[in-house]
Design a protein around this motif. Sequence first.
Motif, PDB file in Angstrom:
ATOM      1  N   GLY A 182       0.812  -1.209   0.000  1.00 49.94           N
ATOM      2  CA  GLY A 182       0.000   0.000   0.000  1.00 49.94           C
ATOM      3  C   GLY A 182       0.846   1.259   0.000  1.00 49.94           C
ATOM      4  N   VAL A 183       1.924   1.249   0.778  1.00 52.29           N
ATOM      5  CA  VAL A 183       2.829   2.409   0.810  1.00 52.29           C
ATOM      6  C   VAL A 183       3.449   2.636  -0.563  1.00 52.29           C
ATOM      7  CG1 VAL A 183       5.017   3.249   1.741  1.00 52.29           C
ATOM      8  CG2 VAL A 183       3.312   2.260   3.276  1.00 52.29           C
ATOM      9  N   LEU A 189       1.479   6.931  -6.937  1.00 53.42           N
ATOM     10  CA  LEU A 189       0.493   7.942  -7.319  1.00 53.42           C
ATOM     11  C   LEU A 189       0.935   9.328  -6.878  1.00 53.42           C
ATOM     12  CD1 LEU A 189      -2.239   8.706  -8.533  1.00 53.42           C
ATOM     13  CD2 LEU A 189      -3.268   8.302  -6.281  1.00 53.42           C
ATOM     14  N   LEU A 190       1.496   9.431  -5.687  1.00 53.01           N
ATOM     15  CA  LEU A 190       1.904  10.727  -5.149  1.00 53.01           C
ATOM     16  C   LEU A 190       2.823  11.472  -6.115  1.00 53.01           C
ATOM     17  CD1 LEU A 190       1.766  12.609  -2.657  1.00 53.01           C
ATOM     18  CD2 LEU A 190       3.780  11.395  -1.776  1.00 53.01           C
ATOM     19  N   ALA A 191       3.707  10.729  -6.782  1.00 53.10           N
ATOM     20  CA  ALA A 191       4.653  11.343  -7.710  1.00 53.10           C
ATOM     21  C   ALA A 191       3.954  11.935  -8.940  1.00 53.10           C
ATOM     22  CB  ALA A 191       5.687  10.310  -8.153  1.00 53.10           C
ATOM     23  N   GLY A 222      -2.148   6.361   4.321  1.00 56.94           N
ATOM     24  CA  GLY A 222      -1.212   7.080   5.172  1.00 56.94           C
ATOM     25  C   GLY A 222      -0.248   7.939   4.378  1.00 56.94           C
ATOM     26  N   VAL A 223       0.252   7.415   3.269  1.00 57.17           N
ATOM     27  CA  VAL A 223       1.170   8.185   2.416  1.00 57.17           C
ATOM     28  C   VAL A 223       0.488   9.438   1.888  1.00 57.17           C
ATOM     29  CG1 VAL A 223       2.379   8.159   0.197  1.00 57.17           C
ATOM     30  CG2 VAL A 223       2.587   6.212   1.754  1.00 57.17           C
ATOM     31  N   LEU A 224      -0.735   9.288   1.415  1.00 54.97           N
ATOM     32  CA  LEU A 224      -1.433  10.397   0.764  1.00 54.97           C
ATOM     33  C   LEU A 224      -1.924  11.434   1.777  1.00 54.97           C
ATOM     34  CD1 LEU A 224      -3.278   8.102  -1.753  1.00 54.97           C
ATOM     35  CD2 LEU A 224      -1.536   9.805  -2.354  1.00 54.97           C
ATOM     36  N   VAL A 231      -8.495  11.787   1.428  1.00 53.56           N
ATOM     37  CA  VAL A 231      -8.644  10.457   0.831  1.00 53.56           C
ATOM     38  C   VAL A 231     -10.073   9.959   1.046  1.00 53.56           C
ATOM     39  CG1 VAL A 231      -7.917   8.038   0.921  1.00 53.56           C
ATOM     40  CG2 VAL A 231      -6.215   9.868   1.125  1.00 53.56           C
ATOM     41  N   VAL A 232     -10.678   9.524  -0.054  1.00 50.04           N
ATOM     42  CA  VAL A 232     -12.002   8.906  -0.005  1.00 50.04           C
ATOM     43  C   VAL A 232     -11.851   7.484  -0.525  1.00 50.04           C
ATOM     44  CG1 VAL A 232     -14.361   8.946  -0.869  1.00 50.04           C
ATOM     45  CG2 VAL A 232     -13.180  11.104  -0.369  1.00 50.04           C
TER      46      VAL A 232
END
Length: 379
Positions: A182-183, A189-191, A222-224, A231-232
Amino acid sequence: MNRIGRRWVAAFGLALMAAACESGGTAGPSEQALPIQRAPTPESEFTAKEIETTLDTLVAEFNEGAVEPMQMAILLKELGGFFTPITTGANRAMGELGVTGNVVGPSGQGSDQQQRAEAQGEQIVQAVADGAEGIGVSPFGEAIAAGIEEAVADGVPVVTLDTDAKDSKRAIYVGTISEAAGVTAGETLLALLPPAPGTVVIHGADDPSWVDGMNRMQGARGVLEKADYKVVVRAITWSPPGEAADVEAMKALIETADPPVVGLLGLHNVSYRCAMAAEAAEAAGAKRLPVVAFDFEPKTVEYLRRGRIDATHAQRQYYAGYLVPYILYGIKTIGLDATKALFAPRMFDESRLNVGLDVVPSDKVEEYNAFLDSIGVVQ
């Protein structure tokens, strides 16, 4: 992908046969068993180099002592589908080690999870009775713990793969670690996201009874959230009409969320539904949104090729299957602690070995297919 390694190089096959022949059997009074030899894995940007290096070190450790015969059994939930690469990897490893063993599917007894777990427990007991000195198993559920406990009491170590039985006496779990997966997915995606604020839609699990699904979702979340995104979570609808329901719900989120949706992340094999929702919203006038997926399903590959999924995360089933016989052989010959110590860089905690993920961008689909082809794997 519908291929079974058409381009598997001849040198690999010859080395594999040589390894199996040289390491099998017991040395006679006037001869010494030849050392174990791993067949070379073709070089690729997707080769798990850290795992490969550790395995080479492990084999060198084996060869410092006497090469010993061994009997083992690998018990899987099934032999096809998701487990096809696992079967390939396990069979290849046993051939290189020269051990006696089989990869076995479910017994077919019972239809619900509890019945299947109990039947699998009986398979473990039978494997011990047949002389197995080590067992790898992909558990149907915690009801398998009794069978594992009986095997361990008889001196037969058990390694779980793909799915864990953490409350049992198994020695090590080998496979994808949901929290870490998950991390990794969240970071991919974060990038691709614009600066916060914004809403991210996660297509995943929100049922606490599905521990692995929840752990994967919470790792990504948690990352996002740490990066200040809202986050939804859209819980996956597995039963019909699941696809239509998921697509419509995520499309509605794209059109109404506050702050606006800036990206979508799917965490399971149906995560291509995120791309379907994004396309439906775009057709209604929404801007293009980054989409990151999970697994390497045919529909996901289709959207990757079209550039509508930006990247996906492929699980390393082949490596999970390939590692288990080596770990079982290591437990027998050099001991559990020494085996775990060699794999320390990949140990997520004291007893779980993380095989990791392959992050496949949309412009690397053919390269990834070529890698799978080169190791003879259908993903």
